[in-house]
Design a protein around this motif. Sequence first.
Motif, mmCIF file in Angstrom:
data_model
loop_
_atom_site.group_PDB
_atom_site.id
_atom_site.type_symbol
_atom_site.label_atom_id
_atom_site.label_comp_id
_atom_site.label_asym_id
_atom_site.label_seq_id
_atom_site.Cartn_x
_atom_site.Cartn_y
_atom_site.Cartn_z
ATOM 1 N N ASN A 19 0.808 -1.215 0.000
ATOM 2 C CA ASN A 19 0.000 0.000 0.000
ATOM 3 C C ASN A 19 0.844 1.269 0.000
ATOM 4 O OD1 ASN A 19 -2.326 -1.517 0.004
ATOM 5 N ND2 ASN A 19 -2.620 -1.379 2.206
ATOM 6 N N LYS A 20 1.890 1.302 0.784
ATOM 7 C CA LYS A 20 2.694 2.515 0.888
ATOM 8 C C LYS A 20 3.417 2.865 -0.415
ATOM 9 C CE LYS A 20 6.040 4.918 3.661
ATOM 10 N NZ LYS A 20 5.604 5.836 4.666
ATOM 11 N N PRO A 21 4.194 1.947 -1.013
ATOM 12 C CA PRO A 21 4.867 2.321 -2.266
ATOM 13 C C PRO A 21 3.895 2.596 -3.416
ATOM 14 C CG PRO A 21 5.338 0.034 -1.719
ATOM 15 C CD PRO A 21 4.617 0.624 -0.558
ATOM 16 N N VAL A 22 2.778 1.876 -3.471
ATOM 17 C CA VAL A 22 1.795 2.130 -4.521
ATOM 18 C C VAL A 22 1.164 3.507 -4.319
ATOM 19 C CG1 VAL A 22 -0.446 1.408 -5.453
ATOM 20 C CG2 VAL A 22 1.326 -0.287 -5.026
ATOM 21 N N GLY A 23 0.818 3.825 -3.082
ATOM 22 C CA GLY A 23 0.249 5.135 -2.778
ATOM 23 C C GLY A 23 1.211 6.268 -3.102
ATOM 24 N N GLU A 24 2.476 6.084 -2.764
ATOM 25 C CA GLU A 24 3.479 7.106 -3.057
ATOM 26 C C GLU A 24 3.666 7.273 -4.562
ATOM 27 O OE1 GLU A 24 6.947 5.899 -0.884
ATOM 28 O OE2 GLU A 24 6.106 6.528 1.030
ATOM 29 N N GLY A 25 3.629 6.178 -5.297
ATOM 30 C CA GLY A 25 3.744 6.249 -6.753
ATOM 31 C C GLY A 25 2.560 6.976 -7.377
ATOM 32 N N ARG A 27 0.679 9.165 -5.902
ATOM 33 C CA ARG A 27 0.780 10.571 -5.498
ATOM 34 C C ARG A 27 1.771 11.311 -6.406
ATOM 35 N NH1 ARG A 27 2.365 12.778 0.521
ATOM 36 N NH2 ARG A 27 2.796 14.886 -0.147
ATOM 37 N N PHE A 28 2.913 10.703 -6.661
ATOM 38 C CA PHE A 28 3.922 11.288 -7.539
ATOM 39 C C PHE A 28 3.353 11.512 -8.939
ATOM 40 C CE2 PHE A 28 7.268 10.625 -10.711
ATOM 41 C CZ PHE A 28 8.153 11.634 -10.364
ATOM 42 N N MET A 29 2.647 10.495 -9.477
ATOM 43 C CA MET A 29 2.061 10.618 -10.812
ATOM 44 C C MET A 29 0.976 11.689 -10.847
ATOM 45 S SD MET A 29 1.856 6.742 -12.335
ATOM 46 C CE MET A 29 1.328 5.900 -10.851
ATOM 47 N N ALA A 30 0.176 11.777 -9.786
ATOM 48 C CA ALA A 30 -0.892 12.779 -9.740
ATOM 49 C C ALA A 30 -0.310 14.189 -9.771
ATOM 50 C CB ALA A 30 -1.751 12.577 -8.493
ATOM 51 N N TYR A 31 0.751 14.435 -8.991
ATOM 52 C CA TYR A 31 1.392 15.753 -9.012
ATOM 53 C C TYR A 31 1.943 16.064 -10.406
ATOM 54 C CZ TYR A 31 1.184 16.774 -4.005
ATOM 55 O OH TYR A 31 0.756 17.066 -2.743
ATOM 56 N N ALA A 32 2.534 15.084 -11.050
ATOM 57 C CA ALA A 32 3.077 15.289 -12.395
ATOM 58 C C ALA A 32 1.962 15.591 -13.395
ATOM 59 C CB ALA A 32 3.870 14.061 -12.838
ATOM 60 N N ILE A 33 0.850 14.894 -13.281
ATOM 61 C CA ILE A 33 -0.285 15.130 -14.176
ATOM 62 C C ILE A 33 -0.829 16.540 -13.992
ATOM 63 C CG2 ILE A 33 -2.699 14.484 -14.613
ATOM 64 C CD1 ILE A 33 -1.774 11.540 -14.007
ATOM 65 N N VAL A 34 -1.053 16.942 -12.743
ATOM 66 C CA VAL A 34 -1.593 18.280 -12.465
ATOM 67 C C VAL A 34 -0.628 19.358 -12.940
ATOM 68 C CG1 VAL A 34 -2.224 19.887 -10.614
ATOM 69 C CG2 VAL A 34 -3.104 17.554 -10.590
ATOM 70 N N ASN A 35 0.651 19.196 -12.649
ATOM 71 C CA ASN A 35 1.634 20.193 -13.090
ATOM 72 C C ASN A 35 1.694 20.279 -14.611
ATOM 73 O OD1 ASN A 35 2.357 21.036 -10.526
ATOM 74 N ND2 ASN A 35 3.974 19.513 -10.336
ATOM 75 N N GLY A 36 1.626 19.149 -15.294
ATOM 76 C CA GLY A 36 1.625 19.144 -16.751
ATOM 77 C C GLY A 36 0.397 19.841 -17.323
ATOM 78 N N LEU A 37 -0.763 19.596 -16.724
ATOM 79 C CA LEU A 37 -1.986 20.258 -17.180
ATOM 80 C C LEU A 37 -1.920 21.767 -16.957
ATOM 81 C CD1 LEU A 37 -4.629 17.666 -15.933
ATOM 82 C CD2 LEU A 37 -4.030 18.171 -18.312
ATOM 83 N N LYS A 38 -1.329 22.175 -15.833
ATOM 84 C CA LYS A 38 -1.177 23.610 -15.568
ATOM 85 C C LYS A 38 -0.263 24.254 -16.594
ATOM 86 C CE LYS A 38 -1.989 23.561 -10.594
ATOM 87 N NZ LYS A 38 -1.391 23.738 -9.256
ATOM 88 N N LYS A 39 0.848 23.608 -16.907
ATOM 89 C CA LYS A 39 1.789 24.153 -17.890
ATOM 90 C C LYS A 39 1.166 24.265 -19.275
ATOM 91 C CE LYS A 39 6.063 22.684 -15.660
ATOM 92 N NZ LYS A 39 7.238 21.799 -15.739
#
Length: 67
Positions: A19-25, A27-39
Amino acid sequence: MPNHLHALLFLSHNGTSLNKPVGEGKRFMAYAIVNGLKKQGKHEILKELSEGVEQKESVKGKLHQIF
């Protein structure tokens, strides 16, 4: 199908939950997606993702529902 991912995960440490490594992964992908959409200026998509956040999660500070 380019819209999903399959993965096989194995942790060599006994007693470690996936659960922990999957959740962290995720979370990392979600931040990248949001940042990419903002850019890219994809404000309509960001608005839709914001509308998907449940009230109890919004109170905790969650801004977008990615997964």
